[in-house]
Write a protein that holds these residues in place. Structure first.
Motif, PDB file in Angstrom:
ATOM      1  N   ASP A 118       8.635  72.494  48.581  1.00  0.00           N
ATOM      2  CA  ASP A 118       9.099  73.554  49.074  1.00  0.00           C
ATOM      3  C   ASP A 118      10.660  73.292  49.206  1.00  0.00           C
ATOM      4  O   ASP A 118      11.215  73.899  50.207  1.00  0.00           O
ATOM      5  CB  ASP A 118       8.378  73.850  50.372  1.00  0.00           C
ATOM      6  N   ALA A 119      11.332  72.926  48.089  1.00  0.00           N
ATOM      7  CA  ALA A 119      12.685  72.816  48.056  1.00  0.00           C
ATOM      8  C   ALA A 119      13.264  73.638  46.842  1.00  0.00           C
ATOM      9  O   ALA A 119      12.464  73.926  45.849  1.00  0.00           O
ATOM     10  CB  ALA A 119      13.193  71.436  47.717  1.00  0.00           C
ATOM     11  N   ARG A 120      14.470  74.231  47.096  1.00  0.00           N
ATOM     12  CA  ARG A 120      15.342  75.024  46.107  1.00  0.00           C
ATOM     13  C   ARG A 120      16.379  74.290  45.474  1.00  0.00           C
ATOM     14  O   ARG A 120      16.812  74.823  44.343  1.00  0.00           O
ATOM     15  CB  ARG A 120      15.700  76.158  46.712  1.00  0.00           C
ATOM     16  N   TYR A 121      16.655  73.100  46.077  1.00  0.00           N
ATOM     17  CA  TYR A 121      17.975  72.270  45.608  1.00  0.00           C
ATOM     18  C   TYR A 121      17.759  70.963  45.213  1.00  0.00           C
ATOM     19  O   TYR A 121      16.724  70.288  46.118  1.00  0.00           O
ATOM     20  CB  TYR A 121      19.099  72.567  46.557  1.00  0.00           C
ATOM     21  N   MET A 122      18.484  70.256  44.716  1.00  0.00           N
ATOM     22  CA  MET A 122      18.570  68.811  44.373  1.00  0.00           C
ATOM     23  C   MET A 122      19.926  68.485  44.312  1.00  0.00           C
ATOM     24  O   MET A 122      20.837  69.152  43.800  1.00  0.00           O
ATOM     25  CB  MET A 122      17.779  68.511  42.787  1.00  0.00           C
ATOM     26  N   ILE A 123      20.226  67.303  45.018  1.00  0.00           N
ATOM     27  CA  ILE A 123      21.605  66.800  45.001  1.00  0.00           C
ATOM     28  C   ILE A 123      21.583  65.274  44.398  1.00  0.00           C
ATOM     29  O   ILE A 123      20.591  64.613  44.462  1.00  0.00           O
ATOM     30  CB  ILE A 123      22.211  66.646  46.864  1.00  0.00           C
TER      31      ILE A 123
END
Length: 166
Positions: A118-123
């Motif tokens: 349920d993630a919208r971003y990756m770093i």
């Protein structure tokens, strides 16, 4: 005069090792300070604070990024903490899929990561982004980038198109 010579000799015997120890300590201090990396994610954390919800999950692939993320971006939650074996024990299939993506043996599957966590971003650390050819100039564009950190959208209008999924 013999007594004065002995006093000078004793002082010299005492001061030379103390001076050498002081020089060694200063050299050690400089070496330690010079080896410290700059705060990797501090500015990226400011971006996340502005644009992400508190406690929002952000995908991180490198477990050794976690200490910096934990301190600089404490408002968010991250996938891989100090010991990736916890994830391996909790869900081996998921942990191995992430490891294949992290190691470059499989392309980063944005849709899978977004759905699973349920993630919208990756770093990533910005220098590590070069380890993933699909992130270089293709359909992936960072939504945040500085010399230390890169943040990529996994979904939405800024995320990769469907054909770039693994």
């Amino acid at each position: 005069s013999r007594r004065a010579a002995r006093a000078w000799l004793a002082a010299l015997i005492l001061l030379v090792p103390l001076g050498a120890a002081q020089l060694h300590a200063l050299g050690y201090l400089q070496g330690m300070a010079a080896g410290n990396d700059p705060p990797r994610f501090r500015r990226a954390a400011q971006w996340m604070e502005r644009y992400l919800e508190p406690d929002e999950i952000v995908v991180n692939l490198w477990w050794d990024d976690f200490p910096d993320l934990f301190y600089d971006a404490h408002r968010q939650r991250f996938l891989v903490g100090l010991d990736p074996t916890y994830m391996l024990r909790f869900n081996p299939e998921m942990a191995l899929a992430i490891e294949r993506m992290r190691s470059g043996r499989a392309p980063i599957d944005a849709a899978l990561l977004a759905r699973l966590f349920d993630a919208r971003y990756m770093i990533l650390r910005a220098p590590n982004a070069r380890l993933y050819p699909q992130l270089a100039g293709g359909p992936w564009r960072p939504v945040y980038l500085d010399e230390q950190a890169a943040i990529y959208a996994l979904v939405g209008p800024h995320g990769p198109p469907p054909e770039s999924r693994g």
